[in-house]
Design a protein around this motif. Structure first.
Motif, PDB file in Angstrom:
ATOM      1  N   GLY A  30       7.059  43.684  22.166  1.00 20.84           N
ATOM      2  CA  GLY A  30       7.505  42.639  21.701  1.00 20.84           C
ATOM      3  C   GLY A  30       5.734  42.211  21.573  1.00 20.84           C
ATOM      4  O   GLY A  30       5.247  43.149  21.709  1.00 20.84           O
ATOM      5  N   SER A  31       5.954  41.064  21.587  1.00 16.72           N
ATOM      6  CA  SER A  31       4.082  40.331  21.977  1.00 16.72           C
ATOM      7  C   SER A  31       3.800  40.738  22.665  1.00 16.72           C
ATOM      8  O   SER A  31       2.520  40.559  22.885  1.00 16.72           O
ATOM      9  CB  SER A  31       4.961  38.721  21.882  1.00 16.72           C
ATOM     10  OG  SER A  31       5.259  38.372  23.041  1.00 16.72           O
ATOM     11  N   SER A  90       1.041  42.649  21.348  1.00 16.71           N
ATOM     12  CA  SER A  90      -0.477  42.024  20.637  1.00 16.71           C
ATOM     13  C   SER A  90      -1.001  41.586  21.577  1.00 16.71           C
ATOM     14  O   SER A  90      -2.383  41.321  21.594  1.00 16.71           O
ATOM     15  CB  SER A  90       0.082  41.204  19.719  1.00 16.71           C
ATOM     16  OG  SER A  90       1.083  40.309  20.226  1.00 16.71           O
TER      17      SER A  90
END
Length: 254
Positions: A45-46, A49
């Motif tokens: 998921g996030s 990044s």
């Protein structure tokens, strides 16, 4: 029972560097205490990044003694965009000095049950134990339904008490076949850090942290037996919270 800290940042842009500093500080703490490695469990998921941007920016970061595993993984080839290992390999591992043999990935060529057993064996070997492997730190996300790892609401896997890694063939979120750390394995960790950002997470974050009507959601079942528990969230995600939270200034250490 863990001591829970809910830490609110103005934005995800402020949260990211603080998370990277927290990971680096726990790694330094583990290695300076005489441990041979710092074991870190990653989620997708996030977090991909965030970590890929912020960890390489930590000054003088040395990852040569890190041991990295995954809190869950999708049963897809490594070049598939759904592969968590593949994303980290392309976006993070090439930027830090972690040896390839210290990254523990699944074998996606195996059937899902065999894959889970194989990954459990890899963890036992890497941690040199026949007992429950204990990660120094696990980084977790949470879905809008309150799931974490690949542990979904009302799923039988929430009752698993013996396995360290379990297969799932009916994930309500595609792809359906995955392997995941179990709740006992997650709760054995020395430090668990949830990262949750965005206003879309506000209702479920309130339910997980403050309770309410309905069943207890999977993320609320993460209560490390003897370890630390952090919830790092941004203001939009925290908008509905009534409980007492920490709001550190820029650059503060957790």
């Amino acid at each position: 029972m863990s001591c829970r800290r809910v830490v609110v940042f103005l934005s995800a842009a402020e949260l990211g560097p603080a998370l990277a500093r927290l990971v680096a500080s726990r790694a330094e703490k583990a290695l300076s205490s005489g441990a041979h490695s710092f074991s870190l469990g990653l989620s997708g998921g996030s977090l991909v990044s965030i970590l890929s941007k912020e960890l390489p920016a930590v000054p003088d970061l040395d990852c040569s003694q890190w041991l990295v595993g995954f809190c869950d993984e999708r049963l897809v080839p490594f070049d598939d965009p759904e592969s968590t290992y593949g994303l980290y390999k392309n976006q993070l591992f090439s930027k830090i000095n972690i040896p390839e043999d210290r990254v523990l990935a699944i074998d996606p060529s195996l059937p899902v049950s065999e894959c889970a057993d194989d990954y459990a064996s890899k963890l036992s070997k890497a941690f040199n134990t026949e007992q429950m492997p204990v990660f120094d730190m696990l980084l977790l996300g949470m879905g809008p339904d309150g799931h974490t790892c690949s542990l979904f609401p009302d799923h039988p896997l929430l009752q698993e008490s013996r396995k360290t890694v379990a297969p799932i063939s009916d994930s309500p979120k595609p792809p359906p076949q995955r392997v995941t750390l179990t709740l006992p394995m997650v709760n054995a960790a020395r430090c668990v850090v949830f990262v949750s950002t965005g206003g879309r997470k506000a209702p479920v974050l309130k339910q997980v942290l403050e309770g309410g009507d309905g069943p207890i959601l999977p993320a609320a079942l993460v209560t490390p037996t003897q370890g630390e528990l952090f919830w790092l969230v941004d203001e939009p995600a925290a908008a509905s919270l009534a409980l007492e939270v920490e709001r550190p200034g820029p650059g503060a250490k957790l």
